[in-house]
Enzyme design. Structure first.
Site, mmCIF file in Angstrom:
data_model
loop_
_atom_site.group_PDB
_atom_site.id
_atom_site.type_symbol
_atom_site.label_atom_id
_atom_site.label_comp_id
_atom_site.label_asym_id
_atom_site.label_seq_id
_atom_site.Cartn_x
_atom_site.Cartn_y
_atom_site.Cartn_z
ATOM 1 N N SER A 68 0.963 5.444 -3.842
ATOM 2 C CA SER A 68 2.235 5.314 -4.582
ATOM 3 C C SER A 68 2.958 6.629 -4.788
ATOM 4 O O SER A 68 4.118 6.637 -5.178
ATOM 5 C CB SER A 68 1.983 4.642 -5.926
ATOM 6 O OG SER A 68 1.794 3.268 -5.718
ATOM 7 N N LYS A 71 6.314 6.703 -3.185
ATOM 8 C CA LYS A 71 7.430 5.872 -3.636
ATOM 9 C C LYS A 71 8.695 6.652 -4.012
ATOM 10 O O LYS A 71 9.807 6.260 -3.621
ATOM 11 C CB LYS A 71 6.988 4.972 -4.790
ATOM 12 C CG LYS A 71 6.002 3.884 -4.352
ATOM 13 C CD LYS A 71 5.432 3.119 -5.524
ATOM 14 C CE LYS A 71 4.542 1.972 -5.083
ATOM 15 N NZ LYS A 71 3.798 1.359 -6.213
ATOM 16 N N TYR A 192 6.011 -0.744 4.280
ATOM 17 C CA TYR A 192 5.502 -0.213 3.003
ATOM 18 C C TYR A 192 4.064 0.281 3.144
ATOM 19 O O TYR A 192 3.711 1.377 2.677
ATOM 20 C CB TYR A 192 5.596 -1.314 1.950
ATOM 21 C CG TYR A 192 4.866 -1.015 0.668
ATOM 22 C CD1 TYR A 192 3.625 -1.603 0.409
ATOM 23 C CD2 TYR A 192 5.390 -0.146 -0.283
ATOM 24 C CE1 TYR A 192 2.929 -1.330 -0.758
ATOM 25 C CE2 TYR A 192 4.700 0.123 -1.461
ATOM 26 C CZ TYR A 192 3.476 -0.471 -1.685
ATOM 27 O OH TYR A 192 2.783 -0.191 -2.840
ATOM 28 N N TYR A 244 3.470 4.958 -14.501
ATOM 29 C CA TYR A 244 3.214 3.568 -14.887
ATOM 30 C C TYR A 244 3.171 3.392 -16.399
ATOM 31 O O TYR A 244 3.991 3.971 -17.117
ATOM 32 C CB TYR A 244 1.913 3.050 -14.248
ATOM 33 C CG TYR A 244 1.926 3.172 -12.748
ATOM 34 C CD1 TYR A 244 0.942 3.879 -12.064
ATOM 35 C CD2 TYR A 244 2.950 2.609 -12.001
ATOM 36 C CE1 TYR A 244 0.981 4.012 -10.688
ATOM 37 C CE2 TYR A 244 2.991 2.733 -10.625
ATOM 38 C CZ TYR A 244 1.999 3.436 -9.981
ATOM 39 O OH TYR A 244 2.029 3.570 -8.617
ATOM 40 N N VAL A 262 -3.018 5.748 -6.135
ATOM 41 C CA VAL A 262 -4.405 5.314 -6.367
ATOM 42 C C VAL A 262 -5.417 6.057 -5.487
ATOM 43 O O VAL A 262 -6.619 5.936 -5.706
ATOM 44 C CB VAL A 262 -4.591 3.789 -6.172
ATOM 45 C CG1 VAL A 262 -3.967 3.019 -7.325
ATOM 46 C CG2 VAL A 262 -4.073 3.314 -4.836
HETATM 47 N N1 GLN Z 1 -0.769 0.815 -1.533
HETATM 48 C C1 GLN Z 1 -1.065 0.544 -2.922
HETATM 49 C C2 GLN Z 1 -0.542 -0.867 -3.297
HETATM 50 O O1 GLN Z 1 0.341 -1.350 -2.615
HETATM 51 C C3 GLN Z 1 -0.433 1.601 -3.794
HETATM 52 C C4 GLN Z 1 -0.774 1.467 -5.262
HETATM 53 C C5 GLN Z 1 -0.718 2.775 -6.033
HETATM 54 O O2 GLN Z 1 -0.947 3.852 -5.500
HETATM 55 N N2 GLN Z 1 -0.478 2.666 -7.366
HETATM 56 O O3 GLN Z 1 -0.989 -1.456 -4.269
#
Ligand code: GLN
Length: 309
Positions: A68, A71, A192, A244, A262
């Protein structure tokens, strides 16, 4: 030499890394099989200042997937390509819920912000490109410009993302039914998943943060990868939504726009001063790197980086 460069040139990152590396707590993410293989002891810290000075400590050259942490950069590229249409397509409000929550704005059906999975799926589908492959290419070339280095995808991670993407597919179908996602769901997941699987190391992550810190200009290559206006939009959403359901505590304690992932990566931005990258796989209950949060708090305190101080 700028103040940040001066402070940082004397700052002992090795000492900070040694002080925090035995910190216990947190769990390595196992939602994606490849991520579960990560060594929980790994811990890297890196900073990049305006003069392009890269400083690092610990496991700063060990590769990991952005997850993430990609993003905000995908959001920035979508803003570069489609401008205000992106601000119409995705909200900019924090949810206080997990990154994969099934949450949409009640009146519009829009994803609440581009830092959660639904929002990122949508922004990744809105970058320039007539096909999934063209959108992937656009994202890879844009991320490489931001990083100042040609980036690649971890194919094993991308494969396991795609296979395990049921929840993301559900988000995709809900957006299709709401009329917000206009591409095929499998294509959206494919783009994605590959964006989340882009490989960096802690130094490269700090460099990407530095490009945001210096108005979209990579401090080593000098390339203007993003416009200043897009950087402002991106940092604003990172500041309110990047960590988050820990974003409020983060803004109070660290006071920097940031984004976690993550895999254990965390990028933080002190506008006009420094880009920070941290990597350590064990995550807290909000999905943020335990050591990454502690290291960021210390850097913010010691270097007086808090933007609201
Ligand atoms: N690729 C992970 C997902 O789509 C990314 C989640 C994250 O890093 N918070 O859930």
């Amino acid at each position: 030499m700028t103040r940040a460069a001066e402070d940082l040139s004397r700052y002992d990152l090795d000492a900070l890394n040694n002080e925090l590396r035995d910190t216990e707590g947190g769990e390595v993410d196992d939602s994606i099989p490849e991520l579960a293989k990560a060594d929980p002891a790994l811990f890297g810290i890196a900073t990049v200042t305006r003069d392009g000075d890269i400083r690092s400590a610990g496991d700063s050259r060990i590769p990991f997937s952005l997850q993430s942490a990609v993003k905000p950069f995908v959001y920035a590229l979508a803003l570069m390509d489609k401008g205000d249409d992106i601000l119409d397509a995705v909200g900019t409000e924090p949810t206080g819920q997990a990154f994969d929550a099934i949450v949409f704005e009640s009146e519009t059906g829009r994803p609440p912000n581009p830092m959660v999975n639904a929002g990122a799926l949508l922004t990744a589908s809105l970058v320039d490109g007539r096909s999934a492959e063209e959108r992937i290419e656009r994202i890879m070339s844009g991320l490489s410009k931001i990083a100042g280095r040609d980036l690649v995808v971890d194919e094993n991670v991308a494969k396991s993302e795609h296979l395990l993407g049921d929840r993301n597919r559900a988000l995709g179908y809900l957006m299709r039914s709401a009329g917000t996602l206009h591409v095929d769901v499998d294509d959206a997941i494919h783009v994605y998943a590959r964006a989340c699987s882009v490989l960096v190391d802690t130094e490269l992550l700090a460099m990407m943060g530095a490009t945001l810190a210096f108005g979209g200009r990579n401090p080593v290559t000098g390339v203007q990868a993003l416009s200043h206006e897009v950087v402002t939009e991106t940092l604003s959403v990172m500041a309110t939504c990047g960590m988050y359901d820990g974003s409020g505590r983060w803004l109070r304690r660290v006071g920097l726009p940031a984004k976690s992932g993550v895999s254990g990566g965390l990028v933080a931005v002190a506008p006009g001063r420094v880009g920070i990258g941290v990597y350590s796989p064990p995550l807290d209950e909000e999905g943020n790197s335990v050591r990454g949060v502690l290291a960021s708090e210390r850097l913010s305190d010691d270097l007086e980086l808090h933007v609201l101080r």
